[in-house]
Design an enzyme around this catalytic site. Structure first.
Site, PDB file in Angstrom:
ATOM      1  N   ASP A 125      72.847 -71.951  46.700  1.00  0.00           N
ATOM      2  CA  ASP A 125      74.209 -72.522  46.809  1.00  0.00           C
ATOM      3  C   ASP A 125      74.071 -73.922  46.341  1.00  0.00           C
ATOM      4  O   ASP A 125      73.184 -74.563  47.009  1.00  0.00           O
ATOM      5  CB  ASP A 125      74.648 -72.378  48.256  1.00  0.00           C
ATOM      6  CG  ASP A 125      74.628 -71.229  48.858  1.00  0.00           C
ATOM      7  OD1 ASP A 125      74.119 -70.100  48.134  1.00  0.00           O
ATOM      8  OD2 ASP A 125      74.775 -70.849  49.966  1.00  0.00           O
TER       9      ASP A 125
ATOM     10  N   GLU B 100      80.569 -65.736  53.346  1.00  0.00           N
ATOM     11  CA  GLU B 100      79.881 -66.916  53.456  1.00  0.00           C
ATOM     12  C   GLU B 100      80.602 -68.011  52.821  1.00  0.00           C
ATOM     13  O   GLU B 100      81.484 -67.851  52.172  1.00  0.00           O
ATOM     14  CB  GLU B 100      78.433 -66.673  52.686  1.00  0.00           C
ATOM     15  CG  GLU B 100      77.786 -65.581  53.580  1.00  0.00           C
ATOM     16  CD  GLU B 100      76.333 -65.213  52.727  1.00  0.00           C
ATOM     17  OE1 GLU B 100      75.515 -65.258  53.422  1.00  0.00           O
ATOM     18  OE2 GLU B 100      76.368 -65.248  51.622  1.00  0.00           O
TER      19      GLU B 100
HETATM   20  C1  FRU Z   1      74.911 -67.912  50.593  1.00  0.00           C
HETATM   21  C2  FRU Z   1      73.907 -68.266  51.539  1.00  0.00           C
HETATM   22  C3  FRU Z   1      74.344 -69.002  52.752  1.00  0.00           C
HETATM   23  C4  FRU Z   1      73.382 -69.619  53.594  1.00  0.00           C
HETATM   24  C5  FRU Z   1      72.559 -69.723  52.434  1.00  0.00           C
HETATM   25  C6  FRU Z   1      70.849 -69.668  52.637  1.00  0.00           C
HETATM   26  O1  FRU Z   1      74.323 -67.676  49.258  1.00  0.00           O
HETATM   27  O2  FRU Z   1      73.630 -67.196  52.225  1.00  0.00           O
HETATM   28  O3  FRU Z   1      75.382 -68.170  53.709  1.00  0.00           O
HETATM   29  O4  FRU Z   1      73.615 -70.819  54.124  1.00  0.00           O
HETATM   30  O5  FRU Z   1      72.769 -69.080  51.256  1.00  0.00           O
HETATM   31  O6  FRU Z   1      70.165 -69.897  51.670  1.00  0.00           O
END
Ligand code: FRU
Length: 498
Positions: free
Chosen positions: A43, A219
């Site tokens: 992300d 998310e």
């Molecule tokens: C989304 C996610 C988020 C988390 C991060 C961990 O892709 O799963 O929810 O904060 O990636 O790398």
């Protein structure tokens, strides 16, 4: 040992800056999309414009090319398309990984972290993740424009005793002079809103969800205000987030406490209808009168760790300029590449006007790195569009079925798909798109192993990865079930982000 690897990463990163061109030429390597020099990325985090620099933090594994050891990587740009790598910003610490979050320029020093006049604190709020134990929201701040970070000594700033509470996004709600945080209860499929006056103490205000797509965990929420096209001064609020492994948005109103969706509750609206667009968030603190801008992660958790790229994994989307418009009583999020993307255009490779396409029209150019602007006038029953990475029976097809009014992308005939069975299965993506003036206008960005498609002024976007052989570099236009008029076609070679 760990600090040795961090040092190694810093040295590698510094050498990327010194000699960008020897490093970034690997097979499949995107050239005008952001990728880390080495190792795994997911992300985008903490997108913020601060003192003349666009910051891009991102979920990063400093130790390898698969997900793990999550920390915040860091890059900056003066224009949102040409990037410079900086050393790791916030590293994982002992058992605590640094998950996704936000960054804001605290211009009124509400946090009190600025101890001298002229200091402008950058504040990062992120999820501290302890595997199988907890997820809580933490704060770190920087008093030197993001170059070094101090973890707040009273962390956590928000802990509800949950293992599935993450991805805070914070913005300044000017009418009530307060900060608002959106954060997910991932497995409950809810977004919670909290408020604060100092970024340190937070109070719960309201919840949204479950709603729309509830097939996967939720998310990366983001709530932001967007101008309505054609109605100067009018804005609406967009609540966008990632129900795994895709994204969705709601559009309506936010009164400082509660978000209300005004779109039909039984329909799912997505910022991107392709397989590879996730966890997008918007920039904070953009200069006054700028449109909101988002960046998303080009990958899909169903196969993300296995994609055949090395020594890096994953790319970020181009920066997208956002607006909204009401079409047939539904609020639609319009996405266009940010204007600055045009500055990456190099020479014109091909220009055509007023031609017809009957079956297949092979173009005279060969490339895997270009921008295409094409305007088609499909007749009633045709299926027509563009094939990229064509050669040796391979191709990726971007097409429009005029009868069903469906825009699609199909990567089932691209080469190198067997690295993961989900990737092989997830090959065809589509969305309804009603043409206005009978014209289909596609803006396509093809960057070695990535394609981003924007249709009809941003009413639909489709993003996909694929892994073509180097020789699959032909481009074709096609029209099945009749003839399609090609109103215009422009193809530019695209420059590099480095
Ligand atoms: C989304 C996610 C988020 C988390 C991060 C961990 O892709 O799963 O929810 O904060 O990636 O790398």
């Amino acid at each position: 040992m760990r600090s040795f690897f961090v040092l190694l990463l810093i040295i590698c990163t510094a050498s990327v800056n010194a000699q960008p061109f020897s490093f970034y030429k690997e097979k499949y390597r995107p050239q005008f999309h952001f990728t880390p020099a080495i190792h795994w990325m997911n992300d985008p985090n903490g997108l913020v414009y601060h003192r003349g620099e666009y910051h891009l933090f991102y979920q990063f594994n400093p130790f390898g090319n698969r997900w793990g050891h999550m920390s915040w990587g860091h890059a900056i740009s003066k224009d949102l398309v040409r990037w410079q790598h900086l050393p790791l910003a916030i590293p994982e610490e002992k058992d605590t990984m640094i998950f996704s979050g936000t960054c804001i320029s605290d211009i009124n020093n509400t946090s009190g972290f600025a101890d001298q006049p002229g200091t402008l604190p950058l504040v990062a709020i992120y999820t501290a993740h302890i595997e199988n134990v907890s997820q809580s929201q933490h704060l770190a701040y920087s008093l030197d424009d993001g170059r070094t970070w101090t973890k707040y000594n009273k962390n956590p700033i928000l802990d509800i005793g949950s293992k599935e509470f993450r991805d805070p996004q914070v913005f300044w709600y000017a009418p009530q002079k307060k900060w608002v945080m959106s954060v997910v209860l991932a497995t409950n499929k809810k977004i919670r809103f909290y408020s604060s006056y100092n970024l340190k103490q937070w109070e719960q205000m309201s919840e949204f969800g479950p709603a729309g797509d509830i097939s996967g965990i939720w998310e990366c929420p983001d709530l932001f205000e967007v101008p309505v096209i054609g109605e100067p001064g009018k804005t609406k609020w967009v609540l966008m987030h990632s129900p795994a492994p895709y994204m969705q948005y709601f559009i309506g109103d936010f009164d400082g406490t509660t978000f209300r969706n005004e779109n039909p509750a039984d329909k799912i609206f997505r910022p991107d209808y392709g397989p590879d667009y996730y966890a997008a968030i918007t920039y904070r603190n953009l200069p006054a009168n700028s449109s909101p801008v988002s960046i998303g992660w080009i990958n899909n958790w169903n196969y993300a760790n296995d994609i055949p790229t090395t020594p890096w994994k994953s790319a970020m989307s181009l920066p997208r300029k956002l607006a909204i418009r009401k079409i047939n009583n539904e609020w639609i999020l319009l996405q266009q590449p940010a204007d600055v993307v045009k500055s990456l255009r190099q020479k014109v490779l091909l220009m055509l006007k007023n031609e017809t396409i009957d079956k297949t029209k092979k173009l005279s150019i060969k490339t895997q790195q270009c921008e295409i602007e094409i305007v088609l006038q499909p007749s009633v029953v045709t299926v027509s569009g563009v094939r990229l990475a064509a050669g040796n029976g391979h191709e990726i097809e971007i097409g429009y079925n005029a009868k069903t009014q469906i825009l699609y992308i199909d990567r089932s005939k691209t080469s190198n798909r067997s690295f993961n069975e989900n990737f092989e299965k997830l090959s065809h993506y589509e969305t309804k798109l009603v043409l206005s003036n009978k014209l289909l206008r596609l803006n396509i960005f093809f960057d070695n192993s990535i394609v981003e498609v924007f249709a009809n002024n941003g009413e639909a976007a489709l993003t996909a990865q694929f892994f073509p052989d180097e020789k699959d570099n032909g481009i074709e236009l096609f029209s099945i079930n009749g003839v399609t008029k090609l109103a215009s076609l422009n193809i530019w070679k695209m420059g590099s982000a480095w």
